[in-house]
Design a protein around this motif. Structure first.
Motif: not given
Ligand code: AMP
Ligand code: GLY
Length: 421
Positions: A185, A188, A192, A283
């Motif tokens: 993906e 972004l 956060e 997420e």
């Molecule tokens: P998730 O487990 O999907 O939340 O990913 C773990 C961490 O990765 C998140 O807390 C964000 O810091 C980073 N992250 C996940 N997806 C993205 C994205 N599309 N763009 C930027 N950072 C992301």
């Protein structure tokens, strides 16, 4: 009431601590619990992943409410199995827990229900995934579809990095079956934040905004961990921003899940990136955050049990939760090496002095008793949590207490809360 808390980390200690204060509760049991939880609950040596034993135990003990801490048993269907046996459970069904259990499911769900999220592709063949990153000009994020204990997400600055990550997941099977399907993906950029709500399938109440620090080292550097500290309230989430998130994310998520025939009961945790004043979902989690739960429980100014029961029964009628004034902050004390390999069995000292401080509570995570001595048994060991009249005050109290504690190789981040201080 007899309440069973499933899990044995800092989050579960905070839940046990809060639940044990309820005048409605006669006994709290934890499975498996830890050395600190044992001070407030009866600990049963049943693993949080042993669904058969958990169900059998709950039936035999005629437990009135089961509160499930971690995601894995929910994704495996613990709530469904308890419900079938007539045991009340706070936590989503397996079908609803897929919001966390499968990132591809969550992305497709968001797309179907117009919930803002980064644009993405899902692949289950390495060739197609490699082709996709080759033809992508922008930085991207590669994620394993299934549960990977928070380690299955990689921010890739270019296609070379993305290719390596894809090979590790899909060819070398670094994450086993969880990485056989991947999501690629857009990366972004923004601020956060996360918002958590207690949900009954239809209605919800939001919880005090909390912020965690995932990176291992000061200044938010180093590898990602489960979380090295957290605080609440998080000033970044103003009432206006929360309103925006509720309207744009929480409500449509609950409506979408109900429409799809899989209503969501339990904790809905939306991890978001704020870009151009709009919240995008990174997420979903289907449980409390760890360590976000620790300051949240320290701040809750009402009995949590009626809330959990009402949500579990689909009868959540109260419009909001009451919170204490001031702020709470939790500093995680971890072992040297965490989140990589670390040594266990180190003797922990100074806990009594830390706990003697006013407005401080030390939640245990990876601890156990070894011939009546407290020793380390996990990467994250303790969560020193303090409440103060301001966040600065809470930080001063928490660090004052944390400084009393030591063991060989103990490590903590010295800057928890820095973004808000
Ligand atoms: P998730 O487990 O999907 O939340 O990913 C773990 C961490 O990765 C998140 O807390 C964000 O810091 C980073 N992250 C996940 N997806 C993205 C994205 N599309 N763009 C930027 N950072 C992301
Ligand atoms: N602290 C982040 C999480 O529990 O997912």
């Amino acid at each position: 009431m007899k309440v069973l808390v499933v899990g044995g980390g800092g989050r579960e200690h905070a839940l046990v601590w809060k639940i044990a204060k309820s005048p409605l509760v006669k006994e709290v049991i934890a499975a498996p619990g830890n050395a600190g939880i044992a001070g407030q609950a009866r600990c049963e040596p049943i693993s949080a992943d042993d669904l058969n034993a958990l169900v059998e135990f709950s039936v035999n003990e005629a437990v009135d409410l089961v509160v499930v801490g971690p995601e894995a048993p929910l994704v495996s269907g613990l709530a469904d199995r308890l419900t079938k046996k007539g045991i009340r459970v706070f936590g989503p069904s397996a079908a609803a827990a897929k919001l966390e259990g499968s990132k591809a499911f969550a992305k497709d769900f968001m797309q179907r229900h117009n919930i803002p999220t980064a644009s993405y592709m899902v692949h289950d063949a390495l060739d197609a995934a490699l082709y996709d990153v080759e033809h992508r000009r922008r930085a991207c994020v590669v994620k394993a579809d299934g549960l990977a204990a928070g380690k299955g997400v990689f921010l890739c600055r270019n296609s070379y990095e993305a290719r390596d990550v894809l090979r590790g997941m899909m060819e070398e099977r670094q994450f086993g079956a969880a990485g056989q399907k991947v999501i690629i993906e857009d990366w972004l950029e923004g601020e956060e934040v996360s918002v958590l709500a207690i949900c009954d399938g239809e209605r919800f109440v939001t919880l005090i905004p909390a912020q965690d620090h995932k990176a291992a080292y000061e200044g938010d550097t180093g590898p990602n961990t489960g979380g090295m500290g957290a605080y609440a309230p998080a000033p970044l989430i103003t009432p206006e921003i929360e309103h925006h998130i509720v309207q744009g994310v929480i409500k449509p998520t609950l409506q979408g899940m109900a429409q799809d025939g899989t209503p969501f009961r339990g904790i809905l945790y939306a991890g978001l990136m704020f870009c151009d004043d709009k919240p995008y979902v990174l997420e979903y989690n289907v449980r409390f955050g760890d360590p976000e739960c620790q300051p949240m429980m320290a701040m809750m100014d009402e009995d949590i049990v009626p809330l959990l029961v009402a949500a579990a029964d689909g009868k959540l009628e109260q419009p909001a939760v009451k919170w204490l004034p001031g702020a709470a902050l939790c500093v995680v004390l971890a072992c040297e090496g965490y989140p990589g390999p670390y040594e266990k069995g180190m003797r922990i000292e100074g806990l009594d002095a830390a706990e003697a401080k006013s407005d401080v509570v030390v939640f245990h995570a990876g601890t156990k008793l070894d011939s009546s001595r407290l020793v380390t048994s996990g990467g994250r060991v303790l969560g020193v949590t303090a409440r103060g009249s301001t966040l600065v005050d809470a930080a001063r109290l928490a660090y004052g207490a944390a400084n009393e504690i030591h063991w060989k190789g103990m490590r903590m981040r010295r800057d928890i809360g820095h973004r808000a201080l």
